[in-house]
Design a protein around this motif. Structure first.
Motif, mmCIF file in Angstrom:
data_model
loop_
_atom_site.group_PDB
_atom_site.id
_atom_site.type_symbol
_atom_site.label_atom_id
_atom_site.label_comp_id
_atom_site.label_asym_id
_atom_site.label_seq_id
_atom_site.Cartn_x
_atom_site.Cartn_y
_atom_site.Cartn_z
ATOM 1 N N LYS A 50 1.663 6.506 2.295
ATOM 2 C CA LYS A 50 1.205 5.130 2.418
ATOM 3 C C LYS A 50 -0.247 5.139 2.862
ATOM 4 O O LYS A 50 -0.626 5.933 3.724
ATOM 5 C CB LYS A 50 2.060 4.377 3.439
ATOM 6 C CG LYS A 50 1.679 2.919 3.613
ATOM 7 C CD LYS A 50 2.609 2.223 4.583
ATOM 8 C CE LYS A 50 2.215 0.764 4.756
ATOM 9 N NZ LYS A 50 3.110 0.040 5.695
ATOM 10 N N VAL A 51 -1.075 4.289 2.250
ATOM 11 C CA VAL A 51 -2.483 4.232 2.638
ATOM 12 C C VAL A 51 -2.711 3.032 3.550
ATOM 13 O O VAL A 51 -1.931 2.080 3.560
ATOM 14 C CB VAL A 51 -3.407 4.156 1.402
ATOM 15 C CG1 VAL A 51 -3.249 5.389 0.544
ATOM 16 C CG2 VAL A 51 -3.132 2.902 0.588
ATOM 17 N N LYS A 52 -3.788 3.092 4.298
ATOM 18 C CA LYS A 52 -4.089 2.033 5.267
ATOM 19 C C LYS A 52 -4.534 0.755 4.558
ATOM 20 O O LYS A 52 -5.366 0.792 3.656
ATOM 21 C CB LYS A 52 -5.175 2.508 6.236
ATOM 22 C CG LYS A 52 -5.484 1.520 7.364
ATOM 23 C CD LYS A 52 -6.565 2.059 8.269
ATOM 24 C CE LYS A 52 -6.827 1.125 9.445
ATOM 25 N NZ LYS A 52 -7.337 -0.182 9.019
ATOM 26 N N TYR A 59 0.816 -1.207 0.000
ATOM 27 C CA TYR A 59 0.000 0.000 0.000
ATOM 28 C C TYR A 59 0.856 1.266 0.000
ATOM 29 O O TYR A 59 0.547 2.254 0.639
ATOM 30 C CB TYR A 59 -0.985 -0.023 1.172
ATOM 31 C CG TYR A 59 -1.985 -1.142 1.035
ATOM 32 C CD1 TYR A 59 -3.146 -0.979 0.295
ATOM 33 C CD2 TYR A 59 -1.727 -2.388 1.603
ATOM 34 C CE1 TYR A 59 -4.038 -2.027 0.133
ATOM 35 C CE2 TYR A 59 -2.627 -3.441 1.442
ATOM 36 C CZ TYR A 59 -3.775 -3.251 0.703
ATOM 37 O OH TYR A 59 -4.653 -4.300 0.537
ATOM 38 N N ASP A 98 -8.696 -4.758 6.194
ATOM 39 C CA ASP A 98 -8.678 -6.019 6.928
ATOM 40 C C ASP A 98 -9.352 -7.093 6.083
ATOM 41 O O ASP A 98 -10.529 -6.965 5.732
ATOM 42 C CB ASP A 98 -9.437 -5.873 8.262
ATOM 43 C CG ASP A 98 -8.728 -4.942 9.230
ATOM 44 O OD1 ASP A 98 -7.480 -4.958 9.247
ATOM 45 O OD2 ASP A 98 -9.420 -4.197 9.943
#
Length: 285
Positions: free
Chosen positions: A164-166, A90, A169
């Protein structure tokens, strides 16, 4: 500019946004299994959303960059490394000339994506670079990637996104939003209630064509078969044995089983990342 495949992983192909406009000729759309993850990978390296990427399944590839390139990795966590050292997902990552990128098996999720700044320089077939393996159509020579393949990369001078992206889940279970299918009214109220109350398991017959679910036997209507009719990604067919099958990216264009519901695009993405043995439940939108 090219990347050399040193290990092809389990079932890795080139995919883009899909091959539209040919379903009347029996040609599936194909394209990304997890559209959200693929779009995000492309966004991180400033590609157009539907630019071709490498899609990996459960076990990632190993490749060498024959020239310096910039990549982004999203989707299933396959623990990527550059020259033996862990690298971030990411996030846009610069790979030096002769740098070797490797992956392991997926610890979370099923499908992983590698976007390369500029995209892959392979020809379009019927307007798309997506691979449809059963017909040896599109992609790189119409097949899964193999050791020794050299994938040409288009040059691009745009600057990738630095932040950076999260990471999402990816869980071994999911609730899937759906809408009513064409044969919805043929099913009894009792049958539909049981369908939405049930928790289904992802069966071993799960691939890019469709995902067979195990669990309760869905009570079929009196008319349990139809004239072969159109199906799309996300269509949930109920077989004569009462088993749901969710059609996915490489789904055929028609089918003869009754169509109870159809998943939303986001739910198709979520389902694609649930592994065999995972649990899902349908929720009517």
């Amino acid at each position: 500019m090219s990347i050399e495949i040193l290990n092809p992983g389990l079932s890795s192909t080139v995919q883009d946004g899909g091959r539209f406009g040919f379903q009347d000729k029996g040609i599936p759309v194909s394209g990304f299994m997890d559209v959200t993850s693929a779009h995000l990978a492309n966004a991180l390296v400033t590609n157009e959303a539907n630019t071709s990427v490498i899609e990996m399944t459960l076990l990632g590839i190993k490749f060498k960059a024959n020239q310096a390139i910039t990549i982004a990795i999203t989707g299933a966590d396959m623990q990527p490394k550059l020259n033996g050292k862990s690298i971030s997902m990411y996030k846009a990552i610069e790979i030096p000339k002769d740098g070797i990128v490797s992956f392991k098996g997926a610890s979370h999720g099923v499908y992983g994506y590698i976007a390369v700044l500029g995209g892959l320089k392979i020809p379009r077939v019927l307007g798309s670079k997506s691979t449809y393996v059963p017909a040896k159509l599109g992609g790189f020579k119409g097949r899964v990637l193999q050791k020794g393949d050299l994938l040409p990369v288009l040059h691009n001078t745009l600057k990738p996104i630095k932040s950076k992206v999260k990471a999402p889940d990816f869980l071994p279970s999911a609730q899937l939003l759906c809408v009513k299918g064409p044969e919805w009214d043929l099913f009894s109220t009792t049958s539909k209630a049981a369908f939405f109350d049930a928790v289904f398991t992802i069966g071993k017959d799960a691939n890019r064509i469709g995902i067979r679910l195990e669990g309760i036997k869905v009570i079929l209507p009196e008319k349990d078969e139809i004239i072969s009719s159109g199906i799309i990604k996300g269509t949930v067919q109920i077989t004569k044995a009462g088993q749901p099958i969710v059609m996915m990216a490489d789904a055929p264009t028609t089918g003869g089983y009754v169509r109870l519901v159809n998943l939303t695009e986001k739910s198709c993405d979520a389902l694609s990342q649930v592994p065999i043995g995972g649990k899902i439940q349908f929720v009517l939108k």
